[in-house]
Design a protein around this motif. Structure first.
Motif, mmCIF file in Angstrom:
data_model
loop_
_atom_site.group_PDB
_atom_site.id
_atom_site.type_symbol
_atom_site.label_atom_id
_atom_site.label_comp_id
_atom_site.label_asym_id
_atom_site.label_seq_id
_atom_site.Cartn_x
_atom_site.Cartn_y
_atom_site.Cartn_z
ATOM 1 N N ALA A 23 0.833 -1.207 0.000
ATOM 2 C CA ALA A 23 0.000 0.000 0.000
ATOM 3 C C ALA A 23 0.865 1.254 0.000
ATOM 4 O O ALA A 23 0.421 2.322 -0.424
ATOM 5 C CB ALA A 23 -0.929 0.000 1.210
ATOM 6 N N GLY A 24 2.105 1.149 0.473
ATOM 7 C CA GLY A 24 2.992 2.300 0.489
ATOM 8 C C GLY A 24 4.353 1.952 1.057
ATOM 9 O O GLY A 24 4.610 0.807 1.460
ATOM 10 N N LEU A 25 5.215 2.935 1.082
ATOM 11 C CA LEU A 25 6.540 2.842 1.682
ATOM 12 C C LEU A 25 6.650 3.918 2.758
ATOM 13 O O LEU A 25 5.952 4.931 2.711
ATOM 14 C CB LEU A 25 7.622 3.079 0.623
ATOM 15 C CG LEU A 25 7.642 2.148 -0.590
ATOM 16 C CD1 LEU A 25 8.600 2.696 -1.641
ATOM 17 C CD2 LEU A 25 8.028 0.743 -0.183
ATOM 18 N N VAL A 26 7.534 3.698 3.714
ATOM 19 C CA VAL A 26 7.772 4.686 4.755
ATOM 20 C C VAL A 26 9.001 5.503 4.373
ATOM 21 O O VAL A 26 10.081 4.960 4.140
ATOM 22 C CB VAL A 26 7.988 4.025 6.126
ATOM 23 C CG1 VAL A 26 8.163 5.092 7.198
ATOM 24 C CG2 VAL A 26 6.830 3.100 6.477
ATOM 25 N N SER A 27 8.815 6.821 4.279
ATOM 26 C CA SER A 27 9.918 7.707 3.903
ATOM 27 C C SER A 27 9.862 8.966 4.744
ATOM 28 O O SER A 27 8.889 9.731 4.677
ATOM 29 C CB SER A 27 9.819 8.076 2.413
ATOM 30 O OG SER A 27 10.818 9.009 2.055
ATOM 31 N N LYS A 28 10.893 9.179 5.559
ATOM 32 C CA LYS A 28 11.026 10.394 6.375
ATOM 33 C C LYS A 28 9.763 10.673 7.192
ATOM 34 O O LYS A 28 9.275 11.803 7.243
ATOM 35 C CB LYS A 28 11.356 11.585 5.479
ATOM 36 C CG LYS A 28 12.692 11.430 4.745
ATOM 37 C CD LYS A 28 12.971 12.617 3.848
ATOM 38 C CE LYS A 28 14.302 12.437 3.121
ATOM 39 N NZ LYS A 28 14.599 13.562 2.193
ATOM 40 N N GLY A 29 9.239 9.630 7.782
ATOM 41 C CA GLY A 29 8.115 9.789 8.686
ATOM 42 C C GLY A 29 6.755 9.906 8.035
ATOM 43 O O GLY A 29 5.769 10.236 8.709
ATOM 44 N N ARG A 30 6.679 9.617 6.744
ATOM 45 C CA ARG A 30 5.371 9.647 6.088
ATOM 46 C C ARG A 30 5.271 8.503 5.092
ATOM 47 O O ARG A 30 6.282 7.867 4.745
ATOM 48 C CB ARG A 30 5.131 10.987 5.394
ATOM 49 C CG ARG A 30 6.069 11.274 4.234
ATOM 50 C CD ARG A 30 5.890 12.681 3.713
ATOM 51 N NE ARG A 30 6.711 12.926 2.524
ATOM 52 C CZ ARG A 30 6.264 12.784 1.278
ATOM 53 N NH1 ARG A 30 5.014 12.387 1.054
ATOM 54 N NH2 ARG A 30 7.063 13.021 0.252
ATOM 55 N N LEU A 31 4.056 8.261 4.623
ATOM 56 C CA LEU A 31 3.819 7.204 3.653
ATOM 57 C C LEU A 31 3.866 7.765 2.246
ATOM 58 O O LEU A 31 3.296 8.824 1.971
ATOM 59 C CB LEU A 31 2.456 6.553 3.901
ATOM 60 C CG LEU A 31 2.303 5.780 5.207
ATOM 61 C CD1 LEU A 31 0.861 5.323 5.381
ATOM 62 C CD2 LEU A 31 3.241 4.580 5.242
ATOM 63 N N ILE A 32 4.521 7.045 1.354
ATOM 64 C CA ILE A 32 4.555 7.420 -0.057
ATOM 65 C C ILE A 32 4.156 6.200 -0.893
ATOM 66 O O ILE A 32 4.194 5.061 -0.422
ATOM 67 C CB ILE A 32 5.946 7.926 -0.483
ATOM 68 C CG1 ILE A 32 7.003 6.820 -0.310
ATOM 69 C CG2 ILE A 32 6.327 9.177 0.298
ATOM 70 C CD1 ILE A 32 8.376 7.184 -0.875
ATOM 71 N N HIS A 33 3.777 6.466 -2.137
ATOM 72 C CA HIS A 33 3.363 5.392 -3.039
ATOM 73 C C HIS A 33 4.560 4.636 -3.604
ATOM 74 O O HIS A 33 5.675 5.174 -3.708
ATOM 75 C CB HIS A 33 2.568 5.959 -4.211
ATOM 76 C CG HIS A 33 1.208 6.445 -3.848
ATOM 77 N ND1 HIS A 33 0.241 5.627 -3.308
ATOM 78 C CD2 HIS A 33 0.641 7.684 -3.961
ATOM 79 C CE1 HIS A 33 -0.863 6.329 -3.110
ATOM 80 N NE2 HIS A 33 -0.649 7.576 -3.472
ATOM 81 N N LEU A 34 4.303 3.403 -4.022
ATOM 82 C CA LEU A 34 5.224 2.692 -4.894
ATOM 83 C C LEU A 34 5.134 3.321 -6.284
ATOM 84 O O LEU A 34 4.260 4.150 -6.536
ATOM 85 C CB LEU A 34 4.867 1.206 -4.934
ATOM 86 C CG LEU A 34 5.519 0.323 -3.857
ATOM 87 C CD1 LEU A 34 4.906 0.591 -2.493
ATOM 88 C CD2 LEU A 34 5.399 -1.154 -4.211
ATOM 89 N N PRO A 35 6.023 2.944 -7.215
ATOM 90 C CA PRO A 35 5.967 3.523 -8.563
ATOM 91 C C PRO A 35 4.575 3.427 -9.184
ATOM 92 O O PRO A 35 3.864 2.436 -9.010
ATOM 93 C CB PRO A 35 6.992 2.700 -9.341
ATOM 94 C CG PRO A 35 7.981 2.279 -8.294
ATOM 95 C CD PRO A 35 7.166 2.023 -7.074
#
Length: 208
Positions: free
Chosen positions: A160-172
Motif C-alpha cells: 500500500a505504500g513505503l515509509v519515507s522520512k516519517g510519512r507514507l509514499i506510493h510505490l511507482p
C-alpha cells in the motif's frame, strides 16, 4: 528471524518481499511469504523457530513476490491462507489483472499450479478478524483486493505504500491499479496512527 517489537518478527528466509510473523497467544500468523525461490528457506526458518504452530498466513495482495511461498508454507504447516476476494480471483486466473502493465507482468510471472495455495477469501468491503486481535482491513489501490493487517497498533501494509522520512509514499505509479483508491488507502493508514508501520518493501518506520 528478527524480533522487531514484542511478538512481532521479520522473517529472514523470505526473498523478494518482506515477510513477518505475529505471535498472538497460541496462534502464529505469517504476513506475506516472498517469492517461490525462498520457500525452502522460509519453511525451514519457521520449523526451527520456537513458536506456536503456524495457524494462518495472511497475504496482503496477489503479487508473486508476496504469495510465492504461500503454498509451500501451507503444505508444511496446514495453515489457513487468507487473501482479499478480488485478488484471489486474479491469482486463480478467474479475473484478469486490472491494468495493461499488470497483465503484461502476469504474462511473464504466471504461477504454476504447485505455487498456488488453497485460499480462503477475505471480504473486500469490511474488516475481518482472522485471529483474536489480528484484523485485516481492505486497502485497495495497489491491487483491487489489497488488505493491510492491524495488530496491537502495528500496521502491516504490504505494498500500500513505503515509509519515507516519517510519512507514507506510493510505490511507482506503474504498479498502482487505481490511484484514487491508493491515495485514500494511504490517508486511511495514516489516520490509524499506527505505532509502527511494517511495509512489504523497505524498512519499518514510524509516522510523524
Amino acid at each position: 528471524m528478527r524480533e522487531l517489537i514484542d511478538s512481532v518478527h521479520r522473517l529472514d528466509g523470505a526473498r523478494g518481499a518482506n515477510a513477518y510473523l505475529i505471535e498472538a497467544d497460541d496462534r502464529s500468523i505469517v504476513i506475506d511469504t516472498g517469492v517461490p525461490s525462498g520457500a525452502k528457506r522460509l519453511v525451514a526458518e519457521l520449523e526451527a523457530a520456537r513458536i506456536p504452530a503456524i495457524t494462518d498466513v495472511v497475504l496482503t495482495h496477489y503479487d508473486p513476490d508476496h504469495v510465492g511461498a504461500a503454498a509451500a508454507v501451507q503444505r508444511a504447516t496446514g495453515a489457513t491462507v487468507w487473501l482479499g476476494a478480488m485478488d484471489a480471483r486474479i491469482l486463480s486466473g478467474e479475473v484478469a489483472p486490472p491494468t495493461r502493465t499488470r497483465r503484461m507482468m502476469r504474462r511473464f510471472n504466471r504461477p504454476g499450479r504447485a505455487d498456488l495455495p488453497e485460499v480462503t477469501e477475505l471480504p473486500d468491503d469490511a474488516e475481518f478478524e482472522v485471529a483474536p486481535g489480528v484484523v485485516t482491513i481492505p486497502a485497495p489501490g495497489h491491487t483491487p483486493g489489497h488488505h493491510v493487517v492491524r495488530w496491537r497498533g502495528v500496521a502491516f501494509i504490504g505494498d500500500a505504500g513505503l515509509v519515507s522520512k516519517g510519512r507514507l509514499i506510493h510505490l511507482p505509479a506503474m504498479l498502482i491499479s487505481d490511484k484514487g483508491q491508493a491515495d485514500a488507502t494511504l490517508a486511511a493508514i495514516t489516520a490509524m496512527r499506527p505505532r509502527l508501520v511494517l511495509p512489504g518493501h523497505g524498512r519499518a518506520g514510524r509516522l510523524d
